[in-house]
Design an enzyme around this catalytic site. Structure first.
Site, PDB file in Angstrom:
ATOM      1  CB  SER A 140     -10.803  -7.995  -2.890  1.00 19.42           C
ATOM      2  OG  SER A 140     -10.282  -8.423  -4.128  1.00 19.42           O
ATOM      3  CE1 TYR A 160      -5.599  -7.773  -1.403  1.00 16.77           C
ATOM      4  CE2 TYR A 160      -6.763  -9.050  -3.057  1.00 16.77           C
ATOM      5  CZ  TYR A 160      -6.585  -7.862  -2.354  1.00 16.77           C
ATOM      6  OH  TYR A 160      -7.419  -6.783  -2.598  1.00 16.77           O
TER       7      TYR A 160
HETATM    8  N1  NAD Z   1      -6.962  -1.491  -6.305  1.00 12.64           N
HETATM    9  C1  NAD Z   1      -7.608  -2.608  -6.574  1.00 12.64           C
HETATM   10  O1  NAD Z   1      -7.623  -3.076  -7.711  1.00 12.64           O
HETATM   11  C2  NAD Z   1      -8.382  -3.319  -5.481  1.00 12.64           C
HETATM   12  C3  NAD Z   1      -9.286  -4.319  -5.880  1.00 12.64           C
HETATM   13  C4  NAD Z   1     -10.023  -4.972  -4.910  1.00 12.64           C
HETATM   14  C5  NAD Z   1      -9.860  -4.643  -3.571  1.00 12.64           C
HETATM   15  N2  NAD Z   1      -8.973  -3.683  -3.212  1.00 12.64           N
HETATM   16  C6  NAD Z   1      -8.856  -3.365  -1.787  1.00 12.64           C
HETATM   17  O2  NAD Z   1      -9.257  -2.023  -1.609  1.00 12.64           O
HETATM   18  C7  NAD Z   1      -8.601  -1.483  -0.456  1.00 12.64           C
HETATM   19  C8  NAD Z   1      -7.992  -0.133  -0.833  1.00 12.64           C
HETATM   20  O3  NAD Z   1      -6.944  -0.388  -1.745  1.00 12.64           O
HETATM   21  P1  NAD Z   1      -6.417   0.693  -2.796  1.00 12.64           P
HETATM   22  O4  NAD Z   1      -6.456   0.037  -4.103  1.00 12.64           O
HETATM   23  O5  NAD Z   1      -7.080   1.990  -2.593  1.00 12.64           O
HETATM   24  O6  NAD Z   1      -4.875   0.721  -2.358  1.00 12.64           O
HETATM   25  P2  NAD Z   1      -3.859   1.902  -2.009  1.00 12.64           P
HETATM   26  O7  NAD Z   1      -2.520   1.287  -1.954  1.00 12.64           O
HETATM   27  O8  NAD Z   1      -4.068   3.060  -2.903  1.00 12.64           O
HETATM   28  O9  NAD Z   1      -4.339   2.300  -0.525  1.00 12.64           O
HETATM   29  C9  NAD Z   1      -4.161   1.440   0.568  1.00 12.64           C
HETATM   30  C10 NAD Z   1      -3.714   2.264   1.769  1.00 12.64           C
HETATM   31  O10 NAD Z   1      -3.568   1.370   2.893  1.00 12.64           O
HETATM   32  C11 NAD Z   1      -2.456   1.847   3.639  1.00 12.64           C
HETATM   33  N3  NAD Z   1      -1.885   0.806   4.495  1.00 12.64           N
HETATM   34  C12 NAD Z   1      -1.178  -0.283   4.115  1.00 12.64           C
HETATM   35  N4  NAD Z   1      -0.744  -0.944   5.203  1.00 12.64           N
HETATM   36  C13 NAD Z   1      -1.187  -0.273   6.288  1.00 12.64           C
HETATM   37  C14 NAD Z   1      -1.060  -0.461   7.700  1.00 12.64           C
HETATM   38  N5  NAD Z   1      -0.355  -1.483   8.217  1.00 12.64           N
HETATM   39  N6  NAD Z   1      -1.653   0.437   8.525  1.00 12.64           N
HETATM   40  C15 NAD Z   1      -2.337   1.507   8.012  1.00 12.64           C
HETATM   41  N7  NAD Z   1      -2.487   1.733   6.701  1.00 12.64           N
HETATM   42  C16 NAD Z   1      -1.919   0.861   5.843  1.00 12.64           C
HETATM   43  C17 NAD Z   1      -1.450   2.283   2.572  1.00 12.64           C
HETATM   44  O11 NAD Z   1      -0.460   3.149   3.114  1.00 12.64           O
HETATM   45  C18 NAD Z   1      -2.361   2.963   1.561  1.00 12.64           C
HETATM   46  O12 NAD Z   1      -2.473   4.344   1.799  1.00 12.64           O
HETATM   47  C19 NAD Z   1      -7.593  -2.542  -0.014  1.00 12.64           C
HETATM   48  O13 NAD Z   1      -8.126  -3.265   1.060  1.00 12.64           O
HETATM   49  C20 NAD Z   1      -7.459  -3.436  -1.233  1.00 12.64           C
HETATM   50  O14 NAD Z   1      -7.119  -4.760  -0.880  1.00 12.64           O
HETATM   51  C21 NAD Z   1      -8.220  -3.019  -4.138  1.00 12.64           C
END
Ligand code: NAD
Length: 276
Positions: free
Chosen positions: A145, A158
């Site tokens: 991120s 985070y």
């Molecule tokens: N969406 C954003 O703006 C953003 C920005 C920067 C970084 N990220 C990072 O990108 C990655 C993907 O995020 P996203 O936005 O697609 O989120 P999302 O919520 O759509 O997907 C995240 C997935 O992780 C799963 N998860 C959570 N806890 C878990 C656990 N204990 N065991 C197994 N699975 C688990 C959830 O069930 C979900 O399906 C994350 O690491 C997030 O921190 C997201």
């Protein structure tokens, strides 16, 4: 792996594949010819991803697992190695987020966020890297991120978890390179996924905060991020980041720290005014 990698016949594990970037990456790797193994704690939505892969004719397998649990990840890794002989590609995309000031955030929340974001990433690498070393090839992409590159207020657990993943990714880069394995820390900016709907909120007014997030954040689609993750696998660079806000903040922090701090303070002041 080099530019224009051939994904056909490769075996990939994508965590967080029930939703958002993990789901889109799993589908894209499937369409490129990979066997796709998918892991998530959300069994119902994970099954939906599996059904999509089935419809595409992609060989796939679901692992319903809480990645924060070392014993569960070890069992998944053992079954992957036994059934598929190892992995070519590992994408760590599972994650959770939150918002709140240190004084308001209970230790339990730190443990929850570190448990998924840091320990979850470490667990898959710890249990699956030896099989990549043995076969002398592999690609790992850790979805980090902007919060792994710079610290903004009210995101303590985070940001700490993402800095930890960044440190992990950077330190193992040269350790695994001599085994023909690449590790990339991919740092997306704000993306339109359900992660914000599920986030825990402390300190701020949840309705006002969600309004801000829905109006100003979510700039990129998860499909675009999935394409960038595939590109990151192909390039095998230590760090990849593309979103404008993330690149701008990272460069400001590195090349003009006082301006970065000033903008952070102004952001905080605006939050105090409009999101309390
Ligand atoms: N969406 C954003 O703006 C953003 C920005 C920067 C970084 N990220 C990072 O990108 C990655 C993907 O995020 P996203 O936005 O697609 O989120 P999302 O919520 O759509 O997907 C995240 C997935 O992780 C799963 N998860 C959570 N806890 C878990 C656990 N204990 N065991 C197994 N699975 C688990 C959830 O069930 C979900 O399906 C994350 O690491 C997030 O921190 C997201």
């Amino acid at each position: 792996m080099n530019e224009r990698a051939d994904f056909k016949g490769k075996t990939a594990l994508v965590t967080g594949a029930a939703s958002g970037m993990g789901k889109e990456t799993a589908l894209l790797l499937g369409s490129e010819g990979c066997t796709v193994l998918i892991a998530d704690v959300n069994a119902d939505r994970l099954h939906e991803t599996s059904k999509r892969l089935d419809e595409m004719g992609v060989i796939n397998k679901e692992y319903h697992v809480d990645l924060a649990r070392a014993d569960k990840v070890e069992r998944m890794a053992d079954s992957i190695i036994e059934e598929f002989g190892g992995l070519d590609i590992l994408v760590n995309a599972a994650g959770v987020t939150m918002m709140g000031d240190l004084v308001d955030v209970p230790l339990e929340e730190w443990r929850r966020v570190m448990g998924v974001n840091f320990w979850g990433t470490l667990h898959t690498i710890h249990f699956l890297l030896p099989s990549m070393v043995a076969q002398k090839r592999g690609s790992i992409v850790n979805v980090v991120s902007g919060a792994g590159l710079f610290g903004l207020f009210s995101t303590g657990p985070y940001t700490a978890s993402k800095f930890a993943v960044m440190g992990l990714s950077e330190t193992i880069y040269d350790e695994v390179r001599e085994h023909n394995i690449r590790v990339t820390a991919y740092c997306p900016g704000d993306t339109a996924t359900p992660i914000f709907d599920k986030m825990k909120i402390y300190t701020w007014d949840p309705d006002k905060l969600r309004k801000v997030i829905n109006s100003g954040f979510k700039l990129t689609s998860p499909e675009v991020q999935a394409q960038r993750i595939i590109k990151a696998i192909e390039r095998g660079r230590a760090l990849e980041t593309a979103d404008l806000f993330t690149v701008a903040c990272y460069n400001l922090k590195r090349f003009c720290p006082p301006l970065f701090r000033l903008l952070s303070r102004l952001g905080r002041a605006a939050f105090n005014r409009y999101v309390k």
